[in-house]
Design an enzyme around this catalytic site. Structure first.
Site, PDB file in Angstrom:
ATOM      1  N   CYS A  79       0.990  -1.274  -0.068  1.00 11.48           N
ATOM      2  CA  CYS A  79      -0.318  -0.451  -0.205  1.00 11.48           C
ATOM      3  C   CYS A  79       0.610   1.076   0.019  1.00 11.48           C
ATOM      4  CB  CYS A  79      -0.940   0.241   1.619  1.00 11.48           C
ATOM      5  SG  CYS A  79      -2.187   1.101   1.079  1.00 11.48           S
ATOM      6  N   HIS A 167      -4.187  -5.328   0.428  1.00 10.00           N
ATOM      7  CA  HIS A 167      -3.711  -5.763   2.153  1.00 10.00           C
ATOM      8  C   HIS A 167      -3.403  -7.231   1.754  1.00 10.00           C
ATOM      9  CE1 HIS A 167      -2.567  -1.046   3.391  1.00 10.00           C
ATOM     10  NE2 HIS A 167      -3.974  -1.526   3.065  1.00 10.00           N
ATOM     11  N   GLU A 169      -2.565  -8.381   4.299  1.00 10.79           N
ATOM     12  CA  GLU A 169      -2.439  -9.176   5.448  1.00 10.79           C
ATOM     13  C   GLU A 169      -4.086  -9.382   6.145  1.00 10.79           C
ATOM     14  OE1 GLU A 169      -1.843  -6.214   4.018  1.00 10.79           O
ATOM     15  OE2 GLU A 169      -2.201  -4.580   5.764  1.00 10.79           O
ATOM     16  N   SER A 221       0.153 -14.181  38.629  1.00  7.30           N
ATOM     17  CA  SER A 221      -0.946 -14.067  38.510  1.00  7.30           C
ATOM     18  C   SER A 221      -2.679 -14.883  38.468  1.00  7.30           C
ATOM     19  CB  SER A 221      -1.372 -12.295  37.925  1.00  7.30           C
ATOM     20  OG  SER A 221      -1.319 -13.381  36.936  1.00  7.30           O
ATOM     21  N   GLY A 222      -1.845 -16.733  38.349  1.00  3.54           N
ATOM     22  CA  GLY A 222      -3.148 -17.193  37.622  1.00  3.54           C
ATOM     23  C   GLY A 222      -3.388 -17.379  36.318  1.00  3.54           C
ATOM     24  N   GLY A 223      -3.145 -16.243  35.533  1.00  2.00           N
ATOM     25  CA  GLY A 223      -3.040 -16.152  34.038  1.00  2.00           C
ATOM     26  C   GLY A 223      -1.960 -16.670  33.250  1.00  2.00           C
ATOM     27  N   VAL A 224      -2.810 -16.308  31.813  1.00  2.28           N
ATOM     28  CA  VAL A 224      -1.865 -17.663  31.353  1.00  2.28           C
ATOM     29  C   VAL A 224       0.536 -16.779  30.884  1.00  2.28           C
ATOM     30  CG1 VAL A 224      -0.990 -18.115  28.584  1.00  2.28           C
ATOM     31  CG2 VAL A 224      -3.519 -18.118  29.644  1.00  2.28           C
ATOM     32  N   ASP A 225       0.242 -15.582  30.581  1.00  2.00           N
ATOM     33  CA  ASP A 225       1.110 -15.053  30.367  1.00  2.00           C
ATOM     34  C   ASP A 225       1.966 -15.280  31.183  1.00  2.00           C
ATOM     35  OD1 ASP A 225       0.141 -14.151  27.958  1.00  2.00           O
ATOM     36  OD2 ASP A 225      -0.294 -11.576  28.967  1.00  2.00           O
ATOM     37  N   SER A 226       1.853 -15.127  32.710  1.00  2.00           N
ATOM     38  CA  SER A 226       2.790 -14.601  33.902  1.00  2.00           C
ATOM     39  C   SER A 226       2.910 -16.831  34.061  1.00  2.00           C
ATOM     40  CB  SER A 226       2.910 -14.627  35.200  1.00  2.00           C
ATOM     41  OG  SER A 226       1.298 -14.726  35.681  1.00  2.00           O
ATOM     42  N   THR A 227       1.747 -17.033  33.970  1.00  2.00           N
ATOM     43  CA  THR A 227       2.530 -18.796  33.725  1.00  2.00           C
ATOM     44  C   THR A 227       3.300 -19.451  32.985  1.00  2.00           C
ATOM     45  OG1 THR A 227       0.326 -18.947  34.842  1.00  2.00           O
ATOM     46  CG2 THR A 227       1.484 -20.943  34.474  1.00  2.00           C
TER      47      THR A 227
END
Ligand code: XMP
Length: 509
Positions: A79, A167, A169, A221-227
């Protein structure tokens, strides 16, 4: 980490999507702002120029220096990039006199071009531009046209430089991914080796090298990222990783105990800190949503700092930062965005002055989940709905008391368990219950009651930026409502939130 593809960002809303599509081909790529590209290009095998909201004819439009790239590395200009190449190389770009936005179809495709191999005439493409390339640059060879856009794709003869007006993408460009694959794999010969398993091997080796015998502290935190970040670091440095999991008293029912148990089972060196009282004391009488958030943030830092001080010789703070946050902080919009508040070290707690290590900083959320699966993390943990940091505090409208927390935990547990039992949990992006600050009249047996109202919320979304309410089956809502009113003392009415975001938000506070 290998550096395979460089995406130069000119501020297009679709730049992240280019990166997503490239990664879907198992090719590693990085986004850099056009005005701050990497100094050393030796490890890159191809370059993609993104679109831009600017017109190349505008005085303040991006003018990248492509001298280190063009003719030296295979380049795909999308583009704005396509117009830029034309405009500054003897072609002509002019305002378009027809609307070139939305779906179009390729009416001409030059034969025997590797770039468009497998793309058929009629293929749908997505246009989004107001200028048009009237004339190609001197050595330009037209590769494709639509009925309205004569120069929809071209290449520069004698070099691996390709340009497309549409585009690739965007999902609506049916063969967009194929075109990217033709360019990256067939023309630029970039290896397709960016898989979750390879990522794990590479990052673990990198972390070992970087951290050696240093101690690292990480807040779970119990969340996906920190785990996932913790499991990767644990693989690299084992017991030198000190995880801290804080109970702020605003988690889901039994979550602190069960997640802590899971973390220990995973072999993590984790300390659970129950600071519920500290948080609830700080929140007493606070009913303003932003004040609640600030109080929780402040107490979390205090608790984490106290715990970090109990450890000696810690050198690093690990964080579960992921790629969208990184892109946001290096955006084309200007250097101000790159200064994160914690870089302003004056008066900050000691742990924030540690060096920061972010093992997931190059990954998108779905890639984090795939890495987690490769690491053998429980799919249930990886598939958990997002949960806000301030937890139930922003789902209890008005002031917070231990009794209200307990009521909401019971209601929430019935709702979430119900979603799981009925095979609905994975169809929902995020769900939860909200305790309203009103009482309503009801009747139970012969008794008149005057008790709390709860709202249930279940939304579908991809990133939380926009969301729609989920059409949960009436039968299911009926069962859950009955269960809540029968089992949770203090609640006599259940309502279901049918608002989309925008104009509403997912959370009520
Ligand atoms: P909203 O309510 O803005 O929520 O539509 C969008 C997403 O963000 C989460 N959320 C938060 N997460 N701290 C967090 O960590 C917060 O203060 C916060 N507020 C909202 C929300 O749960 C949803 O996933």
């Amino acid at each position: 980490m290998q550096h395979n593809v460089l995406i130069l960002d000119f501020g297009s809303q679709y730049t992240q999507l280019i990166a997503r599509r490239v990664r879907e081909l198992n090719i590693f790529c990085e986004i850099f702002p056009y005005n701050n590209p990497p100094q050393d290009l030796s490890s890159y095998k191809a370059v993609i120029l993104s679109g831009s909201p600017f017109s190349v004819r505008a005085e303040d439009a991006p003018h990248p220096d492509l001298s280190g790239i063009r003719g030296k590395l295979p380049m795909l200009a999308v583009c704005y990039g396509a117009q830029y190449l034309a405009h500054f190389n003897g072609g002509e770009v002019a305002p378009s006199n027809i609307r070139e936005y939305g779906r179009a179809n390729l009416s001409y495709i030059k034969e025997e071009e590797l770039f468009l191999q497998g793309v058929q005439t009629g293929s749908q493409v997505w246009m989004s531009h107001s200028d048009t390339i009237k004339q190609l640059p001197e050595n330009g060879v037209r590769l494709a046209s639509t009925n309205d856009v004569e120069n929809a794709a071209y290449r520069l003869d004698g070099e691996d430089t390709y340009a497309i007006q549409f585009h690739p993408e965007v999902y609506h460009s049916t063969d967009g991914k194929l075109i990217l694959e033709n360019f990256l794999v067939k023309i630029a010969e970039v290896p397709q080796n960016f898989t979750a398993a390879n990522f794990v091997d590479d990052i673990v080796a990198e972390l070992k090298e970087k951290l050696k015998d240093d101690k690292v502290v990480l807040g779970l935190s119990g969340g996906v990222d920190s785990t996932v970040a913790a499991v990767l670091l644990n693989k690299a440095i084992g017991k030198n990783l000190y995880c801290i999991f804080v109970n702020n008293g605003l988690l889901r029912k039994n979550e602190f105990e069960s997640v802590l148990h899971q973390y220990k089972d995973m072999g993590l060196n984790v300390k659970g800190v129950d600071a519920s009282d500290r948080f609830l004391t700080a929140l007493a009488g606070v009913d303003d949503p932003e004040k609640k958030r600030k109080a929780i943030g402040r107490v979390f830092i205090e608790v984490f700092d106290d715990e970090a001080h109990k450890l000696t010789d810690v050198k690093w703070l690990a964080q579960g930062t992921i790629y969208p946050d990184v892109i946001e902080s290096i955006s084309v919009k200007g250097p101000s965005a790159t200064i994160k508040s914690h870089h302003n070290v004056g008066g900050l707690p000691d742990f924030m002055k540690l060096q920061v290590v972010e093992p997931l900083r190059m990954l998108f959320k779905d890639e984090v989940r795939r890495v987690g699966a490769t690491l053998g993390i429980d799919p249930e943990l990886l598939g958990r709905h997002p949960f806000p940091g301030p937890g139930l505090a922003i789902r209890i409208l008005g002031d917070i008391t231990p009794e209200k927390v307990s009521i909401l935990q019971e209601v929430d547990a019935i709702f979430i368990e119900g979603l799981k039992a009925n095979g609905l949990y994975d169809k929902v992006w995020q769900a939860g219950a909200i305790l309203l600050p009103v009482n309503s009249v009801g009747v139970m047996g012969d008794e008149r009651t005057y008790e709390k109202v709860v709202a249930l919320r279940a939304v579908e979304s991809t990133d939380g930026m926009t969301a729609d309410w989920v059409h949960l089956p009436y039968e299911f809502l009926m069962k859950v409502s009955n269960q809540i009113i029968n089992k949770v003392k203090g609640v006599n009415r259940v309502v279901y939130d049918i608002s989309s975001k925008p104009p509403a938000t997912i959370e009520w506070e």
